[in-house]
Design a protein around this motif. Structure first.
Motif, PDB file in Angstrom:
ATOM      1  N   ALA A  10       0.746  -1.239  -0.052  1.00  0.00           N
ATOM      2  CA  ALA A  10      -0.079   0.093  -0.003  1.00  0.00           C
ATOM      3  C   ALA A  10       0.951   1.175  -0.089  1.00  0.00           C
ATOM      4  O   ALA A  10       1.966   1.127  -0.048  1.00  0.00           O
ATOM      5  N   CYS A  11       0.396   2.459  -0.111  1.00  0.00           N
ATOM      6  CA  CYS A  11       0.825   3.619  -0.184  1.00  0.00           C
ATOM      7  C   CYS A  11       2.157   3.794   0.990  1.00  0.00           C
ATOM      8  O   CYS A  11       3.135   4.395   0.905  1.00  0.00           O
ATOM      9  N   MET A  52      -6.345   4.449   8.310  1.00  0.00           N
ATOM     10  CA  MET A  52      -5.678   4.355   7.136  1.00  0.00           C
ATOM     11  C   MET A  52      -4.190   4.223   7.421  1.00  0.00           C
ATOM     12  O   MET A  52      -3.528   5.140   8.504  1.00  0.00           O
ATOM     13  N   THR A  53      -3.284   3.895   6.636  1.00  0.00           N
ATOM     14  CA  THR A  53      -2.056   4.062   6.705  1.00  0.00           C
ATOM     15  C   THR A  53      -1.563   4.730   5.433  1.00  0.00           C
ATOM     16  O   THR A  53      -2.071   4.802   4.572  1.00  0.00           O
ATOM     17  N   PRO A  54      -0.223   5.627   5.815  1.00  0.00           N
ATOM     18  CA  PRO A  54       0.502   5.460   6.792  1.00  0.00           C
ATOM     19  C   PRO A  54       0.268   6.153   8.057  1.00  0.00           C
ATOM     20  O   PRO A  54      -0.295   7.096   8.174  1.00  0.00           O
ATOM     21  N   GLN A  66      -0.610  11.184   6.316  1.00  0.00           N
ATOM     22  CA  GLN A  66      -0.828  11.649   4.988  1.00  0.00           C
ATOM     23  C   GLN A  66       0.674  11.688   4.180  1.00  0.00           C
ATOM     24  O   GLN A  66       1.395  12.179   4.690  1.00  0.00           O
ATOM     25  N   ASN A  67       0.673  10.796   3.345  1.00  0.00           N
ATOM     26  CA  ASN A  67       1.722  10.655   2.583  1.00  0.00           C
ATOM     27  C   ASN A  67       2.678  11.776   2.357  1.00  0.00           C
ATOM     28  O   ASN A  67       3.864  11.980   2.349  1.00  0.00           O
ATOM     29  N   HIS A 107      -2.733   8.529  -7.412  1.00  0.00           N
ATOM     30  CA  HIS A 107      -3.358   7.719  -6.237  1.00  0.00           C
ATOM     31  C   HIS A 107      -4.794   7.620  -6.426  1.00  0.00           C
ATOM     32  O   HIS A 107      -5.319   6.259  -6.820  1.00  0.00           O
ATOM     33  N   TRP A 171      -0.220  -0.683  -8.585  1.00  0.00           N
ATOM     34  CA  TRP A 171      -1.758  -0.990  -8.400  1.00  0.00           C
ATOM     35  C   TRP A 171      -2.387  -1.020  -9.729  1.00  0.00           C
ATOM     36  O   TRP A 171      -3.448  -1.648  -9.815  1.00  0.00           O
TER      37      TRP A 171
HETATM   38  N1  LIG Z   1      -4.641  10.520   1.799  1.00  0.00           N
HETATM   39  C1  LIG Z   1      -3.979   9.651   2.567  1.00  0.00           C
HETATM   40  C2  LIG Z   1      -4.543   8.225   1.747  1.00  0.00           C
HETATM   41  C3  LIG Z   1      -3.896   7.199   2.525  1.00  0.00           C
HETATM   42  C4  LIG Z   1      -4.435   5.869   1.919  1.00  0.00           C
HETATM   43  O1  LIG Z   1      -4.909   5.831   0.939  1.00  0.00           O
HETATM   44  N2  LIG Z   1      -4.219   4.687   2.689  1.00  0.00           N
HETATM   45  C5  LIG Z   1      -4.825   3.451   2.201  1.00  0.00           C
HETATM   46  C6  LIG Z   1      -3.551   2.440   1.733  1.00  0.00           C
HETATM   47  S1  LIG Z   1      -2.812   2.765   0.232  1.00  0.00           S
HETATM   48  C7  LIG Z   1      -5.488   2.562   3.264  1.00  0.00           C
HETATM   49  O2  LIG Z   1      -4.929   2.741   4.615  1.00  0.00           O
HETATM   50  N3  LIG Z   1      -6.433   2.177   3.085  1.00  0.00           N
HETATM   51  C8  LIG Z   1      -7.431   1.384   4.147  1.00  0.00           C
HETATM   52  C9  LIG Z   1      -8.843   2.033   3.977  1.00  0.00           C
HETATM   53  O3  LIG Z   1      -9.168   2.880   3.114  1.00  0.00           O
HETATM   54  O4  LIG Z   1      -9.437   1.232   4.743  1.00  0.00           O
HETATM   55  C10 LIG Z   1      -2.422   9.683   2.558  1.00  0.00           C
HETATM   56  O5  LIG Z   1      -1.954  10.340   1.634  1.00  0.00           O
HETATM   57  O6  LIG Z   1      -1.871   9.090   3.691  1.00  0.00           O
END
Ligand SMILES: N[C@@H](CCC(=O)N[C@@H](CS)C(=O)NCC(=O)O)C(=O)O
Length: 210
Positions: A10-11, A52-54, A66-67, A107, A171
């Motif tokens: 994942a990101c 969410m990660t990171p 937030q990345n 993304h 992806w």
């Molecule tokens: N805007 C957030 C997006 C983070 C994001 O999309 N994380 C995804 C993994 S790539 C995630 O944790 N998804 C889990 C979910 O949506 O439940 C960032 O830049 O950190």
């Protein structure tokens, strides 16, 4: 020591790349946010209520998400490694622009591409395919043109933005998105994947089960 909570492929893995490139002391902990009763998932859900990660936990316990912010923070810890241009410069503003391109344009559109098959009728599916093909192509053409004349997004040197772009482009596999029309992007992905720090992180995280 910095702690990174990540999900493989994942990101958040781009933050794992960045920490490795930075050469700072860190611990990377894998989390499966879909596992309700998992204690690590419960902890990360508390740290980041968006679940969410990171998620980065800094030495003093401060949480950063937030990345765009986490990658910039890691790069700025080691200015001598030039993982991003110096803050306050025009070069950095241009880098921020490309970081935003990856985070806010590339993304989401590659994730959204999966929705192209969601229509209930043939006509609806055809409409969605055309819609999402156009959305993703408009971003990929910009990146393809950028990479046709230089090896990395910012020019001749690798930056943390490239590690993030690699993850997002990966992806295309689960999204069923062909990158055949984008030879510079394909070359770029292979080149980044071959970097020793990227390979080290890939080995540490283990194979991705799309
Ligand atoms: N805007 C957030 C997006 C983070 C994001 O999309 N994380 C995804 C993994 S790539 C995630 O944790 N998804 C889990 C979910 O949506 O439940 C960032 O830049 O950190």
């Amino acid at each position: 020591m910095i702690t990174l909570y990540y999900h493989r492929g994942a990101c958040s893995t781009s933050n794992h790349f960045a920490l490795e490139d930075a050469g700072v002391a860190y611990e990377a902990i894998e989390v499966h946010l879909d596992r309700k009763d998992d204690p690590i998932a419960q902890k990360v859900r508390k740290l980041n209520p968006m679940s969410m990660t990171p998620v980065l936990v800094l030495e003093d316990g401060e949480v950063l998400t937030q990345n765009a912010a986490t990658l910039s923070y890691i790069a700025d810890l080691v200015p001598e490694k030039a993982l991003l241009p110096k803050p306050g410069t025009l070069a950095r503003a241009q880098a921020d622009s490309w970081m935003a391109f990856v985070a806010s344009d590339l993304h989401p559109v590659i994730i959204e591409y999966i929705y192209k098959g969601f229509g209930e009728t043939d006509a609806e599916r055809a409409r969605l395919v055309a819609f999402y093909e156009d959305r993703v192509a408009r971003r990929l053409i910009v990146l393809e043109e950028r990479l046709a004349g230089q090896p990395y997004i910012l020019g001749s040197a690798y930056s943390v933005i490239d590690g993030y772009a690699l993850i997002v482009l990966n992806w295309s596999v689960p999204a069923g998105l062909s990158l055949d029309a984008y030879p510079s992007i394909r070359r770029y992905m292979e080149q980044i994947e071959a970097r020793p720090t990227i390979r080290k992180v890939r080995e540490a995280e283990g194979p991705i089960d799309w």
